[in-house]
Design an enzyme around this catalytic site. Structure first.
Site, mmCIF file in Angstrom:
data_model
loop_
_atom_site.group_PDB
_atom_site.id
_atom_site.type_symbol
_atom_site.label_atom_id
_atom_site.label_comp_id
_atom_site.label_asym_id
_atom_site.label_seq_id
_atom_site.Cartn_x
_atom_site.Cartn_y
_atom_site.Cartn_z
ATOM 1 N N CYS A 82 0.815 -1.225 0.000
ATOM 2 C CA CYS A 82 0.000 0.000 0.000
ATOM 3 C C CYS A 82 0.846 1.272 0.000
ATOM 4 O O CYS A 82 0.307 2.369 -0.125
ATOM 5 C CB CYS A 82 -0.947 -0.006 1.188
ATOM 6 N N CYS A 200 -13.674 -0.318 7.275
ATOM 7 C CA CYS A 200 -12.677 -0.818 6.318
ATOM 8 C C CYS A 200 -12.697 0.019 5.046
ATOM 9 O O CYS A 200 -13.761 0.369 4.541
ATOM 10 C CB CYS A 200 -12.993 -2.257 5.913
ATOM 11 N N SER A 201 -11.496 0.293 4.511
ATOM 12 C CA SER A 201 -11.445 0.923 3.194
ATOM 13 C C SER A 201 -11.883 -0.110 2.158
ATOM 14 O O SER A 201 -11.686 -1.309 2.346
ATOM 15 C CB SER A 201 -10.041 1.436 2.908
ATOM 16 N N ILE A 203 -12.287 -2.123 -1.600
ATOM 17 C CA ILE A 203 -11.467 -2.597 -2.722
ATOM 18 C C ILE A 203 -11.841 -1.733 -3.923
ATOM 19 O O ILE A 203 -13.022 -1.602 -4.248
ATOM 20 C CB ILE A 203 -11.720 -4.090 -2.968
ATOM 21 N N HIS A 326 -9.409 2.672 -1.946
ATOM 22 C CA HIS A 326 -8.029 2.278 -1.704
ATOM 23 C C HIS A 326 -7.514 1.317 -2.770
ATOM 24 O O HIS A 326 -7.314 0.139 -2.504
ATOM 25 C CB HIS A 326 -7.911 1.677 -0.298
#
Lengths: 382, 95
Positions: A82, A200-201, A203, A326
């Site tokens: 990341c 959560c970020s 997909i 992300h």
């Protein structure tokens, strides 16, 4: 005395979930063209191309360069999970600073939705991965411990998502641009308890790019003053032994210190932070690790509004990874776009008033037994 | 692995739960939910492992005991691995 390094222009494509026809190359080309147009940099002015990505496959950067009409230039691919986009920027920063080039192009790009299902994991050979470790689980373990050790509440941690989604409604490049309520975050489908899907970020697919220049490069492009890249820090994790403090974030502390020292700044002068909030709790413990929020106070600071757009230290005016999305290799460069727009006074409804000095932070990957894999810290000033 | 000489040390099969999570979503077809935990051993060693027990029975600090079990099936047959389970659930004879 090494040379100054500037961002001459930046651009991105809106992050989101694109169908199979929108390829990695198309996303990257879109962001690169936007950055080149913003900088007024024709193809002939670009001297090298740096591309950060994780899942783009071999020589993805060269595929993009050919589509951009930039074949023949030095092109390199950079993978630090990341932190890949910011790692590509670091290579560009070093090369321009060293006097190798005056005008270069940096791209972070990722096409995840057709390759990744259900979340990202460490490499399958990793010991923790064999036990069922997924990224969400690591942050859930951190969150449960943080609540116990610092007397923080689940609601305070969830407020990171509420705050960042509130910011996102002013970011036209964000995947999600609507506010969410605390109740929505708390009631969301559980992913790894105590974290739910809104912790959560997502997909995502997307790309972001910047044209990076020396002072001579700015002159060549006919540009006046542009925001400066003061320093790009990069550290890797170290082995942890014994019954260590899970949320100590020594890796963040080291990455912060490296960048502050290289940039010659006092971290207290930082006006806002683009933070790698891949999960709500991550924003809290990393801000503390950087020394920007007192240890154990991050959850309370968030709930009290100190990290909101009008707070004492705005964190993620862009909406962060939670809202912007992300696409892992693109995130670092999306943060650079945000710093560039904010420091140029071009951030619209999410503008941090009189922003002069900013920090962007990415953390990429995990290695069993360590406190992380890679952390990047970018300091930029007006 | 690290600097300097190091010794091999047999680890206890008992420990306590330092932190845990119930995983409801995992890639790669791994069945969910499962409980993943950091277990602290008396030798000052922390291990990551699954807890082979119902999520509602797990709490921070609870004592747990090592258990060998089948973790997956591959072409050659069952693959043995380890998990932890509630200390009380292990018969005296195994202890």
């Amino acid at each position: 005395m090494s040379r100054r390094v500037h961002v001459a222009g930046a651009g991105m494509v809106r992050f989101g979930k694109y169908d199979a026809g929108v390829t990695f190359e198309r996303l990257a080309v879109g962001a690169a063209r936007a950055a080149m147009a913003d900088a007024g940099a024709p193809r002939a002015q670009i001297e090298a191309v740096y591309v950060g990505h994780v899942f783009g496959g071999p020589v993805a950067g060269q595929r993009v360069a050919v589509e951009l009409g930039l074949g023949g230039l030095p092109v390199s691919n950079h993978e630090n999970y990341c932190a890949s986009g910011a790692t590509a920027l670091r290579e560009a920063w070093m090369a321009v600073r060293a006097g190798l080039f005056d005008v270069v192009l940096v791209i972070g790009a990722e096409k995840m939705t057709d390759r990744i299902k259900g979340g990202v994991t460490p490499d399958p050979s990793d010991l923790d991965a064999m036990q069922g470790f997924v990224m969400t689980a690591g942050h859930a373990l951190s969150a449960r411990r943080y609540m116990l050790d610092h007397g923080a509440s689940r609601e305070q941690i969830a407020m990171v998502a509420v705050k960042n989604h509130a910011h996102s409604q002013y970011n036209p490049f964000a995947q999600y641009q609507r506010p969410v309520s605390l109740e929505e975050v708390l009631q969301a489908r559980p992913v790894a308890e105590p974290l739910g899907v809104l912790d959560c970020s997502p997909i995502s697919d997307g790309a972001a790019a910047a044209v990076v220049c020396s002072p001579a490069g700015l002159e060549r492009l006919g540009l006046g003053s542009r925001p400066q890249v003061r320093a790009v820090g990069l550290v890797s994790g170290t082995l942890r032994t014994g019954l260590y403090d899970l949320n100590e974030e020594d890796v963040s502390r080291r990455a912060g210190r490296q960048a502050y020292e290289a940039a010659g700044i006092d971290p207290h002068d930082i006006d806002f932070v683009e933070m790698h909030d891949c999960f709500t709790i991550a924003e809290i413990v990393r801000m503390e690790g950087l020394g920007l929020i007192p240890r154990g106070e991050g959850a309370r600071w968030t709930a009290q509004g100190h990290t909101s757009l009008r707070g004492r230290l705005p964190v993620n005016p862009s909406g962060g990874l939670l809202s912007r999305g992300h696409p892992v290799g693109a995130t670092g460069m999306a943060q650079i776009c945000e710093l560039y727009w904010q420091l140029s006074g071009r951030a619209g409804g999410r503008q941090v008033p009189d922003a002069r000095l900013a920090l962007a932070y990415c953390k990429g990957g995990t290695v069993s037994g360590t406190d992380g894999a890679s952390v990047t810290t970018v300091v930029m000033s007006r | 692995l690290a600097d300097g000489p190091h010794d091999e040390l047999p680890l206890s099969t008992r420990g306590s739960v330092f932190s845990y999570t119930v995983v409801h979503q995992a890639p790669g077809g791994r069945p969910t939910p499962y409980v993943l935990a950091y277990v602290d051993l008396p030798e000052q060693v922390r291990v990551l492992a699954q807890l082979d027990m119902p999520p509602r029975d797990v709490s921070l600090g609870m004592p747990v005991h090592l258990a060998l079990r089948t973790v997956e099936q591959d072409t050659a047959g069952p693959v043995m691995g380890y998990a932890f389970t509630a200390a009380e659930a292990v018969p005296e004879v195994v202890r």
